[in-house]
Scaffold this motif. Structure first.
Motif, PDB file in Angstrom:
ATOM      1  N   THR B  93       0.820  -1.222   0.000  1.00 20.40           N
ATOM      2  CA  THR B  93       0.000   0.000   0.000  1.00 20.40           C
ATOM      3  C   THR B  93       0.847   1.263   0.000  1.00 20.40           C
ATOM      4  OG1 THR B  93      -0.151  -0.125   2.389  1.00 20.40           O
ATOM      5  CG2 THR B  93      -2.012  -0.984   1.149  1.00 20.40           C
ATOM      6  N   ARG B  94       2.017   1.209   0.639  1.00 20.92           N
ATOM      7  CA  ARG B  94       2.846   2.414   0.717  1.00 20.92           C
ATOM      8  C   ARG B  94       3.791   2.485  -0.480  1.00 20.92           C
ATOM      9  NH1 ARG B  94      -0.591   3.526   3.322  1.00 20.92           N
ATOM     10  NH2 ARG B  94      -0.703   4.315   5.435  1.00 20.92           N
ATOM     11  N   THR B  95       3.244   2.334  -1.663  1.00 19.06           N
ATOM     12  CA  THR B  95       4.042   2.382  -2.869  1.00 19.06           C
ATOM     13  C   THR B  95       3.160   2.889  -3.996  1.00 19.06           C
ATOM     14  OG1 THR B  95       5.256   1.046  -4.457  1.00 19.06           O
ATOM     15  CG2 THR B  95       3.505  -0.044  -3.296  1.00 19.06           C
ATOM     16  N   ARG B  96       3.787   3.456  -5.008  1.00 18.52           N
ATOM     17  CA  ARG B  96       2.996   3.835  -6.173  1.00 18.52           C
ATOM     18  C   ARG B  96       2.570   2.562  -6.893  1.00 18.52           C
ATOM     19  NH1 ARG B  96       4.357   9.212  -8.458  1.00 18.52           N
ATOM     20  NH2 ARG B  96       5.390  10.316  -6.775  1.00 18.52           N
ATOM     21  N   PRO B  97       1.358   2.539  -7.459  1.00 15.37           N
ATOM     22  CA  PRO B  97       0.933   1.343  -8.190  1.00 15.37           C
ATOM     23  C   PRO B  97       1.904   1.054  -9.337  1.00 15.37           C
ATOM     24  CG  PRO B  97      -0.887   2.872  -7.907  1.00 15.37           C
ATOM     25  CD  PRO B  97       0.352   3.589  -7.476  1.00 15.37           C
ATOM     26  N   TYR B  98       2.273  -0.172  -9.482  1.00 16.80           N
ATOM     27  CA  TYR B  98       3.159  -0.547 -10.584  1.00 16.80           C
ATOM     28  C   TYR B  98       2.658  -1.834 -11.208  1.00 16.80           C
ATOM     29  CZ  TYR B  98       5.097  -3.514  -6.891  1.00 16.80           C
ATOM     30  OH  TYR B  98       5.254  -4.412  -5.879  1.00 16.80           O
ATOM     31  N   ARG B 159      -4.474  -4.574   5.511  1.00 19.62           N
ATOM     32  CA  ARG B 159      -4.425  -3.777   4.283  1.00 19.62           C
ATOM     33  C   ARG B 159      -5.619  -2.824   4.209  1.00 19.62           C
ATOM     34  NH1 ARG B 159      -5.361  -6.167  -1.521  1.00 19.62           N
ATOM     35  NH2 ARG B 159      -6.452  -4.301  -2.175  1.00 19.62           N
ATOM     36  N   ALA B 160      -6.783  -3.331   4.610  1.00 22.02           N
ATOM     37  CA  ALA B 160      -7.975  -2.477   4.585  1.00 22.02           C
ATOM     38  C   ALA B 160      -7.759  -1.251   5.465  1.00 22.02           C
ATOM     39  CB  ALA B 160      -9.189  -3.272   5.058  1.00 22.02           C
ATOM     40  N   ARG B 161      -7.174  -1.476   6.637  1.00 20.56           N
ATOM     41  CA  ARG B 161      -6.922  -0.381   7.566  1.00 20.56           C
ATOM     42  C   ARG B 161      -5.907   0.620   6.973  1.00 20.56           C
ATOM     43  NH1 ARG B 161      -9.262   1.628  12.296  1.00 20.56           N
ATOM     44  NH2 ARG B 161      -7.747   3.109  13.045  1.00 20.56           N
ATOM     45  N   LEU B 162      -4.869   0.091   6.363  1.00 19.75           N
ATOM     46  CA  LEU B 162      -3.839   0.958   5.773  1.00 19.75           C
ATOM     47  C   LEU B 162      -4.403   1.787   4.631  1.00 19.75           C
ATOM     48  CD1 LEU B 162      -0.564  -1.140   5.577  1.00 19.75           C
ATOM     49  CD2 LEU B 162      -0.819   1.111   6.573  1.00 19.75           C
ATOM     50  N   GLU B 163      -5.267   1.150   3.840  1.00 21.04           N
ATOM     51  CA  GLU B 163      -5.826   1.872   2.701  1.00 21.04           C
ATOM     52  C   GLU B 163      -6.771   2.976   3.151  1.00 21.04           C
ATOM     53  OE1 GLU B 163      -7.400  -1.189   0.212  1.00 21.04           O
ATOM     54  OE2 GLU B 163      -5.604  -1.205  -1.049  1.00 21.04           O
ATOM     55  N   GLY B 164      -7.415   2.747   4.306  1.00 23.87           N
ATOM     56  CA  GLY B 164      -8.338   3.763   4.800  1.00 23.87           C
ATOM     57  C   GLY B 164      -7.629   4.878   5.551  1.00 23.87           C
ATOM     58  N   MET B 165      -6.323   4.703   5.792  1.00 21.03           N
ATOM     59  CA  MET B 165      -5.586   5.681   6.592  1.00 21.03           C
ATOM     60  C   MET B 165      -5.200   6.893   5.744  1.00 21.03           C
ATOM     61  SD  MET B 165      -2.173   4.957   8.800  1.00 21.03           S
ATOM     62  CE  MET B 165      -2.742   3.412   9.433  1.00 21.03           C
ATOM     63  N   ASP B 166      -5.306   8.052   6.333  1.00 14.83           N
ATOM     64  CA  ASP B 166      -4.959   9.287   5.629  1.00 14.83           C
ATOM     65  C   ASP B 166      -3.435   9.403   5.507  1.00 14.83           C
ATOM     66  OD1 ASP B 166      -4.852  11.739   4.535  1.00 14.83           O
ATOM     67  OD2 ASP B 166      -5.689  12.822   6.247  1.00 14.83           O
ATOM     68  N   LEU B 167      -2.946   9.374   4.277  1.00 13.44           N
ATOM     69  CA  LEU B 167      -1.496   9.458   4.062  1.00 13.44           C
ATOM     70  C   LEU B 167      -0.923  10.787   4.536  1.00 13.44           C
ATOM     71  CD1 LEU B 167      -0.728   7.822   0.608  1.00 13.44           C
ATOM     72  CD2 LEU B 167       0.262   7.277   2.817  1.00 13.44           C
ATOM     73  N   THR B 168      -1.803  11.806   4.591  1.00 12.51           N
ATOM     74  CA  THR B 168      -1.342  13.118   5.031  1.00 12.51           C
ATOM     75  C   THR B 168      -0.782  13.062   6.450  1.00 12.51           C
ATOM     76  OG1 THR B 168      -3.283  13.863   3.836  1.00 12.51           O
ATOM     77  CG2 THR B 168      -1.986  15.537   4.934  1.00 12.51           C
ATOM     78  N   LEU B 169      -1.303  12.114   7.263  1.00 14.72           N
ATOM     79  CA  LEU B 169      -0.822  12.015   8.643  1.00 14.72           C
ATOM     80  C   LEU B 169       0.657  11.655   8.666  1.00 14.72           C
ATOM     81  CD1 LEU B 169      -3.802  10.131  10.285  1.00 14.72           C
ATOM     82  CD2 LEU B 169      -3.199  12.543  10.506  1.00 14.72           C
ATOM     83  N   GLU B 170       1.062  10.736   7.807  1.00 13.12           N
ATOM     84  CA  GLU B 170       2.470  10.348   7.753  1.00 13.12           C
ATOM     85  C   GLU B 170       3.305  11.509   7.212  1.00 13.12           C
ATOM     86  OE1 GLU B 170       2.776   6.596   5.682  1.00 13.12           O
ATOM     87  OE2 GLU B 170       1.291   5.732   7.027  1.00 13.12           O
ATOM     88  N   ARG B 171       2.708  12.230   6.262  1.00 12.75           N
ATOM     89  CA  ARG B 171       3.400  13.391   5.710  1.00 12.75           C
ATOM     90  C   ARG B 171       3.569  14.456   6.798  1.00 12.75           C
ATOM     91  NH1 ARG B 171       0.110  14.404   0.901  1.00 12.75           N
ATOM     92  NH2 ARG B 171       0.841  12.433   0.096  1.00 12.75           N
ATOM     93  N   ALA B 172       2.521  14.615   7.617  1.00 14.93           N
ATOM     94  CA  ALA B 172       2.584  15.601   8.696  1.00 14.93           C
ATOM     95  C   ALA B 172       3.680  15.229   9.687  1.00 14.93           C
ATOM     96  CB  ALA B 172       1.235  15.694   9.400  1.00 14.93           C
ATOM     97  N   ALA B 173       3.810  13.941   9.982  1.00 10.19           N
ATOM     98  CA  ALA B 173       4.849  13.492  10.912  1.00 10.19           C
ATOM     99  C   ALA B 173       6.237  13.811  10.349  1.00 10.19           C
ATOM    100  CB  ALA B 173       4.704  12.006  11.178  1.00 10.19           C
ATOM    101  N   ALA B 174       6.422  13.520   9.062  1.00 15.81           N
ATOM    102  CA  ALA B 174       7.712  13.808   8.426  1.00 15.81           C
ATOM    103  C   ALA B 174       7.974  15.307   8.435  1.00 15.81           C
ATOM    104  CB  ALA B 174       7.731  13.280   6.999  1.00 15.81           C
ATOM    105  N   ASP B 175       6.906  16.081   8.232  1.00 19.75           N
ATOM    106  CA  ASP B 175       7.032  17.534   8.247  1.00 19.75           C
ATOM    107  C   ASP B 175       7.466  18.022   9.630  1.00 19.75           C
ATOM    108  OD1 ASP B 175       6.494  20.070   6.774  1.00 19.75           O
ATOM    109  OD2 ASP B 175       5.113  20.385   8.437  1.00 19.75           O
TER     110      ASP B 175
END
Lengths: 411, 267
Positions: B93-98, B159-175
């Motif tokens: 899930t944490r990857t661009r579709p390929y 996977r269902a949980r990860l897909e429903g998670m807002d990616l912005t949260l991880e971005r905010a943490a990195a920020d």
């Protein structure tokens, strides 16, 4: 012996007297060292020159995808953003303003070009190595943490001592007026409060630059107005450079020190709100910021920064002239609706037209006119309690454009 | 006024079908549970209430042994499977579709699609070879097999949980200066926890319940509770089987209930 005794006594007394000042000196050295350390912890020592750029975007290009259909999101953008400035990136959706913000934050990397933060290129750095914090459009508050834990997160990640973190969190809570809600979960507070927590969280680590990605778009009108004032206050109190992204021109005009108007991956104009409103650099800017009437015209005469433009109806008006035009060229004349006046049809040097529609808007009235040349024109007039409109729908009128109201733009 | 939406529960015969389904679903289970408390030796003739079969089951050494083995295998297999599934879910899930990502989904979920008996036979053949080569005939085979078929069950909720998670949260943490590992530990993992717990529970129950693969893979004397019960049914059937099944059912219900409450508190 006898002669040295008073001297010794004096020395002792002197030493005792010196003690407080010595202690003060030690404290100062300590404090300075700590402050140095704080700067070092952030990794950024700001050079001590006046009037410098906090951020300088240099020839930044961003292309998404490759091969047959690459999308150029940013097309060689260069913008300097000054220290302590409230700088706004304004443009319609898809103009590249959010892409530019993401490049500054480090969530994406430019295809080419430099992003200088106080002279140092940060373009290749990951977001956690940039002393830049972001207020996200969706706030992105951590749902499994309390308000206070959210605000403390950045400081914790920087490895600040607990006492310092706690003090800073308390200070931030006070700054955004959220002291009472420190231990609440972020799901238990309102949208406006979440907004303020997001601000406090981003401000807590004292970033060199704060990025705001349309942070007010989720709020209702009244709250948005309040937050606009709140944001200005915070910027003023913290002295941090704000880079604000919005598609709302009114928001941009009220809050910004300077605005960069963007369209299709390019920066069209950078200037103070007044400058952008009063002398737009091109047709897109004039159209996007506020309302404008556009009239086709021909350059009839030039005199420095002034020109005479011959309109389609044959009327000649005087207009401001930017550089780089030649006589006889076909141009566009832009006039703001509030800068034109309705007069009697036979008034000297006015443009004749017919009123097609009158729209009452409370504070003012819009007259939608059709010029004799066939072009549409809007005149806005402020309403006053004792002056009833003397113009009726269908009436023939003249439009008078003051000599400073019109500006020439390239076609 | 006409109903604006199609409402299936308003259709004729709906209640009848629903009731019939419930009866068919629960009547056998109710019967099984009721006869677990039978005082007599029959699983069809009621002779009064008694707990003797529960006591007898609890004192049966083979039942004890099989139960413990079942729980140990389920616990270990579910743990390893959940770990692998968490990593797989993050990687997918944490990857661009390929190209090939869909193939990977299918690959991970293979045990859901391949008939269990096929896997069982395949494992039997391979494991018997390995047994001959290495001489090892311990519980490792059972653990490996259970871990393998538990992975997709653990993978899906995570996977269902990860897909429903807002990616912005991880971005905010990195920020906010969190390095990737800290972002994972402080933001992704806590938010993923309900999914991981659900995945673990599911894998645990699936392992506990398995008969087919276990029956083929187990070495002599490695009975799990289900295979023991199957073996017993071939001989004398007493309400002891009902008692074991009832205890098993109670355990499953308990697990699901605990999970439900744990999850609700988090949300």
């Amino acid at each position: 012996m006898q002669s040295r005794s008073p001297g010794r006594r004096f020395l002792l007394r002197d030493r005792i007297a010196l003690l407080p000042s010595l202690m003060a000196l030690v404290t100062i050295i300590f404090e300075t060292a700590r402050r140095q350390e704080r700067v070092a912890a952030n990794g950024w020592n700001v050079p001590g020159q006046a009037d410098r750029n906090a951020i300088e975007i240099r020839d930044v290009r961003k292309v998404f995808g490759s091969g047959e259909n690459p999308v150029v999101a940013l097309d060689t953008v260069s913008v300097p953003i000054r220290e302590n400035e409230f700088f706004t990136l304004l443009g319609p959706s898809g103009c590249g303003k959010t892409t530019l913000l993401r490049l500054i934050a480090g969530f994406d990397f430019p295809t080419s070009g430099e992003i200088l933060l106080y002279g140092r290129d940060i373009a290749p750095l990951p977001p956690y190595k940039r002393p830049v914090n972001t207020v996200f459009q969706s706030y992105a508050l951590f749902p499994h943490m309390t308000v206070a834990q959210n605000i403390a997160f950045g400081l914790e990640m920087l490895g600040r001592p607990k006492a310092e973190t706690d003090a800073r969190v308390a200070e931030m809570l006070k700054l955004v007026r959220m002291e009472q809600l420190a231990s609440r979960r972020t799901s238990q507070i309102s949208g406006g409060q979440q907004q303020r927590v997001a601000l406090a969280r981003a401000l807590a680590p004292q970033p060199k630059v704060l990025l705001l990605d349309e942070p007010l778009s989720a709020l209702d009108y009244k709250l948005r107005k309040e937050m606009q004032i709140e944001l200005k206050r915070l910027q003023h109190e913290t002295g941090i450079t704000f880079i604000f992204v919005t598609h709302d021109q009114e928001e941009a005009l009220t809050m910004s020190d300077r605005i960069a108007v963007m369209s299709a991956g390019r920066v069209l104009q950078v200037g103070a709100p007044r400058e952008i409103y009063d002398s737009p650099a091109d047709r897109f800017v004039a159209d996007f910021i506020g309302e404008s009437n556009f009239l086709r015209a021909e350059m009839a005469g030039m005199n420095g920064a002034r020109a005479r433009a011959r309109l389609a109806s044959g009327v000649e008006i005087e207009a401001r002239l930017p550089e780089g035009f030649s006589p006889g060229e076909s141009v566009t004349v832009v006039v703001r609706p509030e800068h034109a006046q309705l007069v009697a049809a036979d008034f000297d040097s006015s443009m004749p037209g017919t009123i097609e529609n009158i729209v009452y808007l409370g504070t003012d009235t819009h007259f939608h006119l059709r010029l004799d040349g066939g072009e549409a024109f809007v005149v806005r007039r402020q309403n006053s309690p004792n002056a009833a409109s003397t113009f009726e729908k269908g009436a023939r009128v003249g439009i008078l454009i003051g000599s400073t109201a019109a500006q020439i733009l390239r076609d | 006024m006409k109903a604006r939406h199609f409402d299936i529960s308003a259709q004729p015969g709906f209640a009848t079908v629903a009731m019939l389904t419930f009866v068919l679903l629960y009547l056998p289970i109710v019967t099984l549970v009721v006869y677990a408390f039978n005082a007599g030796n029959s699983i069809a003739l009621w002779e009064g209430f008694s707990l003797r079969w529960f006591i007898s089951a609890a004192q049966n050494e083979r039942v004890q042994e099989a139960s413990i083995r079942s729980l140990v295998v389920a616990a270990i297999a579910a743990t390893i499977a959940t770990l692998a599934a968490t990593m797989a879910a993050l990687a997918t899930t944490r990857t661009r579709p390929y190209r090939g990502l869909t193939f990977k989904y299918a690959f991970i979920n293979q045990p859901l699609m391949v008939p269990e008996i096929v896997t069982a036979v395949a494992l039997l053949i391979v494991f018997s070879r390995i047994k001959v080569w290495t001489g090892y005939s311990g519980i490792g085979y059972l653990l490996a097999a259970h871990t393998a078929f538990c992975i997709p069950f653990a993978y899906l909720p995570i996977r269902a949980r990860l897909e429903g998670m807002d990616l912005t949260l991880e971005r905010a943490a990195a920020d906010l200066y969190a390095r990737p590992w800290m972002t994972f530990r402080r933001v992704t993992l806590p938010l993923l926890r309900p999914g991981i717990i659900a995945g673990f529970m599911l894998a645990f129950v699936i392992s506990l319940d398995d008969v087919v693969i276990t029956e083929f893979v187990k070495s002599a004397g490695q009975e799990t509770l289900p295979t023991y019960m199957l073996g017993q049914l071939r001989r004398v059937v007493t309400p002891e089987i009902n008692a074991i099944a009832t205890a098993f059912l109670a355990l499953s219900v308990a697990i699901v209930t605990i999970f439900f409450f744990v999850n609700r508190k988090k949300a």
